[in-house]
Design an enzyme around this catalytic site. Sequence first.
Site, PDB file in Angstrom:
ATOM      1  N   SER A   1       0.828  -1.222   0.000  1.00  0.00           N
ATOM      2  CA  SER A   1       0.000   0.000   0.000  1.00  0.00           C
ATOM      3  C   SER A   1       0.852   1.258   0.000  1.00  0.00           C
ATOM      4  O   SER A   1       0.322   2.355   0.108  1.00  0.00           O
ATOM      5  CB  SER A   1      -0.948   0.000   1.203  1.00  0.00           C
ATOM      6  OG  SER A   1      -0.234  -0.061   2.415  1.00  0.00           O
TER       7      SER A   1
ATOM      8  N   ASN B   1      -2.241  -2.991  12.572  1.00  0.00           N
ATOM      9  CA  ASN B   1      -3.702  -2.816  12.547  1.00  0.00           C
ATOM     10  C   ASN B   1      -4.142  -1.604  13.369  1.00  0.00           C
ATOM     11  O   ASN B   1      -5.031  -0.856  12.976  1.00  0.00           O
ATOM     12  CB  ASN B   1      -4.403  -4.071  13.089  1.00  0.00           C
ATOM     13  CG  ASN B   1      -4.099  -5.290  12.240  1.00  0.00           C
ATOM     14  OD1 ASN B   1      -3.449  -5.172  11.199  1.00  0.00           O
ATOM     15  ND2 ASN B   1      -4.552  -6.453  12.681  1.00  0.00           N
TER      16      ASN B   1
ATOM     17  N   THR C   1     -38.943  28.587  -8.841  1.00  0.00           N
ATOM     18  CA  THR C   1     -39.256  27.213  -8.464  1.00  0.00           C
ATOM     19  C   THR C   1     -39.519  26.500  -9.787  1.00  0.00           C
ATOM     20  O   THR C   1     -39.985  27.126 -10.749  1.00  0.00           O
ATOM     21  CB  THR C   1     -40.514  27.104  -7.569  1.00  0.00           C
ATOM     22  OG1 THR C   1     -41.647  27.528  -8.340  1.00  0.00           O
ATOM     23  CG2 THR C   1     -40.416  27.960  -6.314  1.00  0.00           C
ATOM     24  N   HIS C   2     -39.170  25.247  -9.854  1.00  0.00           N
ATOM     25  CA  HIS C   2     -39.323  24.473 -11.101  1.00  0.00           C
ATOM     26  C   HIS C   2     -38.612  25.137 -12.280  1.00  0.00           C
ATOM     27  O   HIS C   2     -39.021  24.970 -13.426  1.00  0.00           O
ATOM     28  CB  HIS C   2     -40.800  24.275 -11.467  1.00  0.00           C
ATOM     29  CG  HIS C   2     -41.639  23.787 -10.338  1.00  0.00           C
ATOM     30  ND1 HIS C   2     -41.838  22.448 -10.073  1.00  0.00           N
ATOM     31  CD2 HIS C   2     -42.314  24.467  -9.368  1.00  0.00           C
ATOM     32  CE1 HIS C   2     -42.616  22.315  -9.009  1.00  0.00           C
ATOM     33  NE2 HIS C   2     -42.910  23.529  -8.553  1.00  0.00           N
TER      34      HIS C   2
ATOM     35  N   SER D   1     -13.157  28.817 -25.654  1.00  0.00           N
ATOM     36  CA  SER D   1     -13.178  27.591 -26.442  1.00  0.00           C
ATOM     37  C   SER D   1     -12.023  27.603 -27.427  1.00  0.00           C
ATOM     38  O   SER D   1     -11.611  28.653 -27.910  1.00  0.00           O
ATOM     39  CB  SER D   1     -14.514  27.524 -27.184  1.00  0.00           C
ATOM     40  OG  SER D   1     -14.395  26.718 -28.331  1.00  0.00           O
TER      41      SER D   1
ATOM     42  N   LYS E   1     -16.828  32.342 -27.076  1.00  0.00           N
ATOM     43  CA  LYS E   1     -17.249  31.713 -25.824  1.00  0.00           C
ATOM     44  C   LYS E   1     -16.597  32.319 -24.582  1.00  0.00           C
ATOM     45  O   LYS E   1     -15.413  32.624 -24.576  1.00  0.00           O
ATOM     46  CB  LYS E   1     -16.939  30.199 -25.853  1.00  0.00           C
ATOM     47  CG  LYS E   1     -17.722  29.403 -26.861  1.00  0.00           C
ATOM     48  CD  LYS E   1     -19.228  29.535 -26.711  1.00  0.00           C
ATOM     49  CE  LYS E   1     -19.739  28.801 -25.502  1.00  0.00           C
ATOM     50  NZ  LYS E   1     -19.699  27.355 -25.683  1.00  0.00           N
TER      51      LYS E   1
ATOM     52  N   GLU F   1     -18.515  24.792 -13.263  1.00  0.00           N
ATOM     53  CA  GLU F   1     -18.861  23.441 -13.738  1.00  0.00           C
ATOM     54  C   GLU F   1     -18.011  22.385 -13.045  1.00  0.00           C
ATOM     55  O   GLU F   1     -18.498  21.310 -12.673  1.00  0.00           O
ATOM     56  CB  GLU F   1     -18.700  23.368 -15.257  1.00  0.00           C
ATOM     57  CG  GLU F   1     -19.753  24.206 -15.983  1.00  0.00           C
ATOM     58  CD  GLU F   1     -19.457  24.376 -17.464  1.00  0.00           C
ATOM     59  OE1 GLU F   1     -20.419  24.336 -18.239  1.00  0.00           O
ATOM     60  OE2 GLU F   1     -18.295  24.553 -17.853  1.00  0.00           O
TER      61      GLU F   1
ATOM     62  N   TYR G   1      -9.722  -6.793  11.708  1.00  0.00           N
ATOM     63  CA  TYR G   1      -8.965  -6.238  10.579  1.00  0.00           C
ATOM     64  C   TYR G   1      -8.977  -7.231   9.423  1.00  0.00           C
ATOM     65  O   TYR G   1      -8.751  -8.434   9.606  1.00  0.00           O
ATOM     66  CB  TYR G   1      -7.500  -5.930  10.969  1.00  0.00           C
ATOM     67  CG  TYR G   1      -6.733  -5.386   9.764  1.00  0.00           C
ATOM     68  CD1 TYR G   1      -6.807  -4.038   9.429  1.00  0.00           C
ATOM     69  CD2 TYR G   1      -6.026  -6.233   8.922  1.00  0.00           C
ATOM     70  CE1 TYR G   1      -6.177  -3.547   8.294  1.00  0.00           C
ATOM     71  CE2 TYR G   1      -5.388  -5.751   7.784  1.00  0.00           C
ATOM     72  CZ  TYR G   1      -5.475  -4.413   7.479  1.00  0.00           C
ATOM     73  OH  TYR G   1      -4.867  -3.930   6.353  1.00  0.00           O
TER      74      TYR G   1
ATOM     75  N   GLN H   1      -7.218  -1.960   3.800  1.00  0.00           N
ATOM     76  CA  GLN H   1      -6.080  -1.214   3.236  1.00  0.00           C
ATOM     77  C   GLN H   1      -6.545  -0.295   2.098  1.00  0.00           C
ATOM     78  O   GLN H   1      -5.916   0.717   1.823  1.00  0.00           O
ATOM     79  CB  GLN H   1      -5.036  -2.209   2.716  1.00  0.00           C
ATOM     80  CG  GLN H   1      -3.896  -1.561   1.953  1.00  0.00           C
ATOM     81  CD  GLN H   1      -2.721  -2.499   1.801  1.00  0.00           C
ATOM     82  OE1 GLN H   1      -1.998  -2.741   2.752  1.00  0.00           O
ATOM     83  NE2 GLN H   1      -2.535  -3.053   0.607  1.00  0.00           N
TER      84      GLN H   1
HETATM   85  N1  ARG Z   1      -0.990  -1.490   5.008  1.00  0.00           N
HETATM   86  C1  ARG Z   1      -2.000  -1.953   5.896  1.00  0.00           C
HETATM   87  C2  ARG Z   1      -3.263  -1.105   5.734  1.00  0.00           C
HETATM   88  O1  ARG Z   1      -3.153  -0.042   5.252  1.00  0.00           O
HETATM   89  C3  ARG Z   1      -1.528  -1.854   7.306  1.00  0.00           C
HETATM   90  C4  ARG Z   1      -2.143  -2.887   8.186  1.00  0.00           C
HETATM   91  C5  ARG Z   1      -1.646  -4.233   7.787  1.00  0.00           C
HETATM   92  N2  ARG Z   1      -2.079  -5.242   8.690  1.00  0.00           N
HETATM   93  C6  ARG Z   1      -2.030  -6.523   8.348  1.00  0.00           C
HETATM   94  N3  ARG Z   1      -2.437  -7.369   9.229  1.00  0.00           N
HETATM   95  N4  ARG Z   1      -1.622  -6.929   7.189  1.00  0.00           N
HETATM   96  O2  ARG Z   1      -4.333  -1.506   6.114  1.00  0.00           O
END
Ligand code: ARG
Length: 456
Positions: A24, A109, A154-155, A276, A282, A289, A316, A321
Site C-alpha cells: 500500500s 492494525n 421554483t421548477h 473555447s 465563448k 462546472e 482487521y 487497506q
Molecule cells: N498497510 C496496511 C493497511 O493499510 C496496514 C495494516 C496491515 N495489517 C495486516 N495485518 N496486514 O491496512
Amino acid sequence: MKSVWGRRFAGRREDPRLEAFNASIGEDAFLAGAEIAASKAYAAALRRGGVLTAREAARIAAGLSKVKRRIAAGEDLGAYEDIHSAVELLLVDEIGEAGKKLHTGRSRNEQVATDERLFLKDAIPGILDGLRACQRALVALAERYPDVILPGYTHLQQAQYVLFSHAIMSHFWPLERAKSRLKDALVRIDVLPLGSGALAGTTAPVDRAFLARALVFAALSENSLDAVADRSFILETLSALALLLLDLARAAEDFVVFASREFGFLLLDDAIATSSSLMPQKKNPDIFELVRAGAGRLFGHFSRLFVTVKGLPSTYNKDLQDDKAPLRLGLEDARRTLDAFEIALRNIRPDRKAIARRAEPLLYATDLADYLTAKGVPFREAHGAVGALVRAAEKAGRPLTALTTRELQAAHPLFGDDVGRVFDPGRSVRRKKGAGSTHPARVKDQIRRAKALCKS
Ligand code: ARG
C-alpha cells in the site's frame, strides 16, 4: 520487497506483480507524518513502561526525526510494503538494534487506524478554514449589492422577486451545516485506538492514557476489536464532505445557469472565465462546472469505501487497506473545490440591466392576489381571480402589468386604481415580513448573524 514479516516464510518466491498488488506504499505515504508522531509517542510509552531504557528511547526519538527528514527530502519508499514498515525499517537503518524494539506489543492494525485519525484531526481544520473563506466571500458578495432584486425560481420558472443578496446568502447556510457536521465528526474521530494491539489488546506495559495525552486525543477506544475494525469515522467524514459538495454543486449550478446568455443575470470576470479552442466568442463558466462535478467525486470516494467495509468479518481485514485513496482524495478534492469556489465567488457580479430585461410581469401574480387579500378577499378567491387574469393576459398576448383597471375589475371588483403600486420589485420584497424572508431588513439581520458565524 522490504517487509517486516519476511522470516515467516522460507525462501518465498516473490512475484513482483503480487508484491506490488499487496503493498500500500503507493497509497499510504501521505500518513508518514502521523506514523512518525504516533511512533514517537509509543516509544515514550514503552520507556515509561520500562521496555526501553532512557538511552534507547532517546535514540528512537532522534532516529524517527531523521526518518522524517529523509522522507520529507524525498526518500524513495517504493521498496517497502507500507508506510508503517517503511518508518520502522528506516529507523533500524538509522539507529540499528534499538530500533527493533519499537514494535513491542504493537500492530500495524492499530497503527493504521491511529494514523488515519491523526491525519483527519489535522486535515479537517483546513477544510473548516476553506468553508469559512467561502462564507466570507458569500457575505461580501451579498453586501456589495444590497439593492439588486432578481426573479426567484421554483421548477426553473420565474416565481417571485427576491433580493440578490438573499439568493446569495441561501448558499451560506449549507456551508454552516457542513461545518457543524465536520465538527461533530471530529468528536468521534478524536478517540485513540493505539494500545489495542492486533485485535485483542497489547501485552506491552503501555499506559494508554499517557498515549492519548501525548497524541492529544480526547478519549481512548473502549474495545480493541472495535478499534482496529472501525472505519465509520472516515465514512462519516466523507459523507459530510459529499453533502458539502452536493450543496456546492447546487450553488454552482445556479451560477452556471445565471451566467448563460439566456439568463444573463451574472457577469463572470475574465479571471475566472475560460474560452473555447474553436469558438472565439465563448466565455465559459468552467470553474463552476468543475465545482459542480466535485459532488460526483466525493460520492465516489464515499461509496467506494462504504461498499468495501460492507460485509467484512471482524476485525482487521486487508480490504481495509483500500481505504487510503478515498480518505486522501476525499479531503484533497474537498479542499481544492472550496478554494476554487471561493476565488470564483470573488469574481462574479450581477447584471442589473439583464435582470430587468428578463424579469417577467408574471412575477407579480402572487402580489396581485395578496393585494386582494389585503382588501379582505379570502386568499383562495383572490388566487382564482388572478389565475383568470393570467389566462386573459396570455390569451390577449399582453403582459399582466399592462391590463387596464377595467380589465382587472372584470376578474374582481375590488381591484382599484391604486393597483399600479403593486408592480414594483422593491415593494414586492418588502411585503415579505417574517424572519428569514427576503425583506431587506431581514436580510440585513441574516447577514449580521452570518458574519458572526464566519469566525466560528
Ligand atoms: N498497510 C496496511 C493497511 O493499510 C496496514 C495494516 C496491515 N495489517 C495486516 N495485518 N496486514 O491496512
